[in-house]
Scaffold this active site. Structure first.
Site, short mmCIF file in Angstrom:
data_model
loop_
_atom_site.label_atom_id
_atom_site.label_comp_id
_atom_site.label_asym_id
_atom_site.label_seq_id
_atom_site.Cartn_x
_atom_site.Cartn_y
_atom_site.Cartn_z
N HIS A 128 11.15 1.15 -92.14
CA HIS A 128 10.03 0.46 -91.24
C HIS A 128 9.09 -0.65 -92.33
CE1 HIS A 128 6.55 1.04 -88.05
NE2 HIS A 128 6.55 -0.46 -88.87
N HIS A 134 8.50 -4.80 -91.95
CA HIS A 134 8.35 -6.04 -91.40
C HIS A 134 8.66 -7.05 -92.54
CE1 HIS A 134 6.86 -4.63 -87.50
NE2 HIS A 134 6.41 -3.59 -88.32
N HIS A 174 8.40 0.49 -81.87
CA HIS A 174 6.99 0.98 -82.41
C HIS A 174 6.17 1.65 -80.94
CE1 HIS A 174 7.40 -1.87 -85.59
NE2 HIS A 174 6.08 -1.65 -85.93
N GLU A 206 1.43 4.13 -82.37
CA GLU A 206 0.79 3.78 -83.24
C GLU A 206 -0.90 3.76 -82.95
OE1 GLU A 206 1.42 -0.36 -84.51
OE2 GLU A 206 0.37 -0.25 -86.50
N ASP A 213 5.48 -0.66 -93.62
CA ASP A 213 5.13 -1.55 -92.64
C ASP A 213 4.90 -2.97 -93.15
OD1 ASP A 213 4.55 -2.03 -90.18
OD2 ASP A 213 2.65 -0.84 -89.96
N ASP A 214 3.93 -3.33 -93.90
CA ASP A 214 3.68 -4.64 -94.24
C ASP A 214 2.86 -4.62 -95.46
OD1 ASP A 214 4.27 -6.28 -91.41
OD2 ASP A 214 2.88 -4.30 -91.12
N1 HPA Z 1 2.65 -2.50 -85.40
C1 HPA Z 1 2.81 -3.61 -84.45
N2 HPA Z 1 3.53 -4.72 -85.01
C2 HPA Z 1 3.54 -5.14 -86.17
C3 HPA Z 1 3.33 -4.45 -87.18
C4 HPA Z 1 2.70 -3.18 -86.61
O1 HPA Z 1 2.48 -2.22 -87.60
N3 HPA Z 1 3.49 -4.92 -88.24
C5 HPA Z 1 4.28 -6.31 -88.00
N4 HPA Z 1 3.99 -6.39 -86.73
ZN ZN Z 2 5.52 -1.89 -87.98
#
Ligand code: HPA
Ligand code: ZN
Length: 346
Positions: A25, A27, A205, A208, A286-287
């Site tokens: 996971h 991006h 997703h 979250e 994630d990011d």
């Molecule tokens: N959630 C939803 N969209 C996203 C995320 C995330 O954590 N990171 C990049 N796009």
């Molecule tokens: Zn994500």
């Protein structure tokens, strides 16, 4: 789990760093560091609403998912040429190699780029070339997962799928990201059904910020194989049973959850609860350029904050391989290396 030897608390960070692992996971646009954003803005003559790298970094104070997405999409606006996508992904692979990531599955958001006039071909070719070089240079295997933006329409997702079909051999799967609340999985029922017929692997997703109901519909309507995040599932006992029984992996992202205020602190994170309930949880970044840490930082900070030990580390790394979209022989090779690392760790 009982074959894992206990490890002293002060040696745990070293074990977490050294163990081979997969990241499922990430991006790739979320790995774009401010320095690279500014370098690309300059070379592509894209104006940025921030005066400096420091000014951009100081804007990284998020209150929820949407407050992050606004800045994340602004950062991605500097990506124009195939080389930009290549450079972004190679910068991530350099970091991934340092974290002993041996396999990774990268999300990318083509609609963020095609909306600005960048061709699908430019995006996919740049990322694919980096994946090929990551194997040659670092021994990392990498697969691409195309995500539909859920704040856009299903019709736009269908158009994106059409544009991606010439490159299907370079894309292992389809995911769903962007603003979750108000955009439930079932909004994309038809396009996911089509992707399934076409042979793509499916993830989404869910849970979250959104409710457990979104995890149920991701499973039962979209028929995904993994849930990205999924941390809200612990609010629904029946859902927890379903996830455990069907070995549906959750790609959990602790530092993301912290920075987007899903949990007030890492000590309150429910990763341990998910593992104790028998779920196939994994740890992911994630990011990482936005959330203050790449994969090993997610592991070390989460373990420092909570009641987690060597057996949890082993379980998380093993889950990352078992939940990946590589073949069974490759999974077995990675698990054997993981076993060896734990057996020889002093
Ligand atoms: N959630 C939803 N969209 C996203 C995320 C995330 O954590 N990171 C990049 N796009
Ligand atoms: Zn994500």
């Amino acid at each position: 789990m009982n074959r894992v030897k206990p490890v002293a608390a002060d040696r745990l960070p070293a074990l977490l760093r050294q163990m081979p692992k997969a990241e499922l996971h990430i991006h790739i646009e979320g790995s774009l560091e401010p320095e690279l954003i500014f370098a690309m803005a300059r070379r592509n003559a894209v104006p940025l609403p921030y005066a400096s790298v420091d000014a951009l970094r100081s804007a990284y104070a998020f209150t929820n998912l949407q407050s992050f997405l606004d800045i994340y999409y602004a950062g991605a606006s500097v990506l124009l040429e195939e080389q930009d996508f290549y450079d972004m992904a190679m910068a991530y692979f350099v970091r991934a190699a340092q974290d002993n990531i041996v396999h990774t599955e990268l999300f990318f958001d083509p609609q963020t780029h095609t909306a600005r006039g960048v061709a699908m071909e430019t995006v996919v070719n740049g990322l694919h070339r980096a994946c090929v070089d990551a194997r040659a240079e670092f021994g990392i295997s990498a697969l691409l997962i195309l995500c539909f933006l859920r704040h856009l329409s299903e019709e736009e997702a269908f158009e994106t799928l059409e544009q991606a079909l010439p490159f299907q051999s370079r894309i292992i799967g389809i995911g769903l990201d962007s603003g979750e609340v108000g955009n439930p999985p079932e909004k994309f029922a038809r396009v996911f059904a089509r992707c399934r017929e076409l042979g793509f692997r499916l993830v989404a997703h869910a849970g979250e910020e959104g409710p457990p109901a979104y995890v149920w519909t991701a499973l039962d309507v979209l028929k995904v194989e993994r849930i990205d995040h999924g941390v809200q599932s612990s609010k629904d006992a029946l859902l927890m049973q379903r996830l455990a029984q069907d070995r549906i992996a959750l790609t959990v992202c602790p530092l993301s959850n912290l920075k987007l205020c899903v949990f007030p602190d890492l000590a309150s994170h429910n990763l341990r609860e998910l593992l104790d309930a028998g779920l196939a949880a994994t740890v992911n970044s994630d990011d990482p350029a936005y959330f203050g840490g790449y994969l090993n930082e997610n592991f070390t900070q989460t373990f420092a904050a909570g009641p987690l030990g060597a057996e949890h580390a082993y379980r998380l790394a093993r889950n990352s391989f078992e939940a990946s979209f590589i073949d069974e022989a490759a999974k077995a090779r990675h698990v054997a290396l993981l076993d060896e690392t734990f057996a020889s760790f002093e």
